[in-house]
Design a protein around this motif. Structure first.
Motif, PDB file in Angstrom:
ATOM      1  N   LEU A 147       0.871  -1.082  -0.052  1.00  0.00           N
ATOM      2  CA  LEU A 147      -0.033   0.015   0.077  1.00  0.00           C
ATOM      3  C   LEU A 147       0.653   1.156  -0.085  1.00  0.00           C
ATOM      4  N   ILE A 148       1.900   1.186   0.689  1.00  0.00           N
ATOM      5  CA  ILE A 148       2.841   2.499   0.803  1.00  0.00           C
ATOM      6  C   ILE A 148       3.329   2.455  -0.472  1.00  0.00           C
ATOM      7  N   SER A 149       3.772   1.592  -1.163  1.00  0.00           N
ATOM      8  CA  SER A 149       4.461   1.543  -2.569  1.00  0.00           C
ATOM      9  C   SER A 149       3.622   2.156  -3.654  1.00  0.00           C
ATOM     10  N   VAL A 150       2.362   1.627  -3.534  1.00  0.00           N
ATOM     11  CA  VAL A 150       1.337   2.041  -4.873  1.00  0.00           C
ATOM     12  C   VAL A 150       0.887   3.471  -4.550  1.00  0.00           C
ATOM     13  N   THR A 151       1.066   4.114  -3.302  1.00  0.00           N
ATOM     14  CA  THR A 151       0.387   5.436  -2.919  1.00  0.00           C
ATOM     15  C   THR A 151       1.268   6.337  -2.851  1.00  0.00           C
ATOM     16  N   ASN A 152       2.756   5.832  -2.734  1.00  0.00           N
ATOM     17  CA  ASN A 152       3.839   6.703  -2.207  1.00  0.00           C
ATOM     18  C   ASN A 152       3.530   7.215  -0.596  1.00  0.00           C
ATOM     19  N   ALA A 153       2.897   6.507   0.016  1.00  0.00           N
ATOM     20  CA  ALA A 153       2.443   7.070   1.327  1.00  0.00           C
ATOM     21  C   ALA A 153       3.541   7.220   2.503  1.00  0.00           C
ATOM     22  N   ARG A 154       3.578   8.188   3.201  1.00  0.00           N
ATOM     23  CA  ARG A 154       4.391   8.515   4.330  1.00  0.00           C
ATOM     24  C   ARG A 154       3.650   7.789   5.519  1.00  0.00           C
ATOM     25  N   VAL A 155       4.437   7.255   6.369  1.00  0.00           N
ATOM     26  CA  VAL A 155       3.810   6.559   7.517  1.00  0.00           C
ATOM     27  C   VAL A 155       4.082   7.257   8.669  1.00  0.00           C
ATOM     28  N   ALA A 156       3.097   7.721   9.518  1.00  0.00           N
ATOM     29  CA  ALA A 156       3.175   8.687  10.627  1.00  0.00           C
ATOM     30  C   ALA A 156       1.964   8.520  11.638  1.00  0.00           C
ATOM     31  N   LYS A 157       2.325   9.130  13.033  1.00  0.00           N
ATOM     32  CA  LYS A 157       1.035   8.979  13.962  1.00  0.00           C
ATOM     33  C   LYS A 157      -0.061  10.017  13.185  1.00  0.00           C
ATOM     34  N   LEU A 158      -1.061   9.274  13.093  1.00  0.00           N
ATOM     35  CA  LEU A 158      -2.161  10.082  12.581  1.00  0.00           C
ATOM     36  C   LEU A 158      -3.420  10.102  13.327  1.00  0.00           C
ATOM     37  N   THR A 159      -3.533   9.507  14.408  1.00  0.00           N
ATOM     38  CA  THR A 159      -4.858   9.357  15.435  1.00  0.00           C
ATOM     39  C   THR A 159      -4.682  10.113  16.709  1.00  0.00           C
ATOM     40  N   VAL A 160      -5.859  10.486  17.279  1.00  0.00           N
ATOM     41  CA  VAL A 160      -6.003  10.970  18.266  1.00  0.00           C
ATOM     42  C   VAL A 160      -5.757   9.980  19.378  1.00  0.00           C
ATOM     43  N   LEU A 161      -4.952  10.610  20.564  1.00  0.00           N
ATOM     44  CA  LEU A 161      -4.449   9.432  21.503  1.00  0.00           C
ATOM     45  C   LEU A 161      -5.514   9.199  22.314  1.00  0.00           C
TER      46      LEU A 161
END
Length: 161
Positions: A147-161
């Motif tokens: 999924l990262i490859s096909v969307t060129n996604a960056r991985v990060a903390k995205l959600t509310v704690l």
């Protein structure tokens, strides 16, 4: 359409073109269905089923965030990660025209344009994730790296704690 024949969505076509392995999962659609209900219907843990949220920073700037279905997007944190002052959710009436997908069937794969895409850091602990296949009633199971490859996604903390 012949019984049992699967519809090819933009997401499925793109994965096929890039020779990325995935499993396509169909489920029966109820009138009101949310991501947690989808996880139960397709038989995967809620932690592995992700939803696709599209935001805007105005003036044609769009950002895509892919987070677990049971979590809430941290708009302030995501604005900072995206390098913009403020983000807001894209209005549902603009979703189809912007992405090519409808609410409940929005896939991070195969949108009309490749928008900056971010994937929640919880994927680091998973060997697979499940995302919309681009149609209500269809999901795609694939490796997070694909999924990262096909969307060129960056991985990060995205959600509310």
């Amino acid at each position: 359409m012949a019984k049992g024949k699967l519809v090819k969505t933009n997401a499925v076509r793109l994965l096929d073109q890039q020779k990325i392995s995935y499993n396509l999962i169909e489920y029966d659609v109820d009138d009101h269905i949310d991501g947690v209900s989808v996880a139960k219907k397709v038989g995967f843990p809620v932690s592995h089923v992700f939803k696709t949220l599209v935001t805007t920073a105005g003036s044609g700037k769009f950002f895509v965030f892919v987070i677990p279905v049971s979590e809430e997007l941290d708009l302030k944190g995501c604005a900072k990660i995206s390098g913009v002052k403020k983000l807001e959710m894209l209005h549902v009436k603009d979703l189809l025209a912007t992405t090519g997908y409808v609410r409940g069937g929005c896939s991070p794969i195969g949108m009309k344009k490749l928008f900056p895409t971010f994937l929640d850091e919880s994927v680091h602990q998973l060997e697979y994730i499940v995302v919309s296949a681009g149609k209500i009633g269809m999901q795609i199971k694939l490796h997070p790296q694909h999924l990262i490859s096909v969307t060129n996604a960056r991985v990060a903390k995205l959600t509310v704690l």
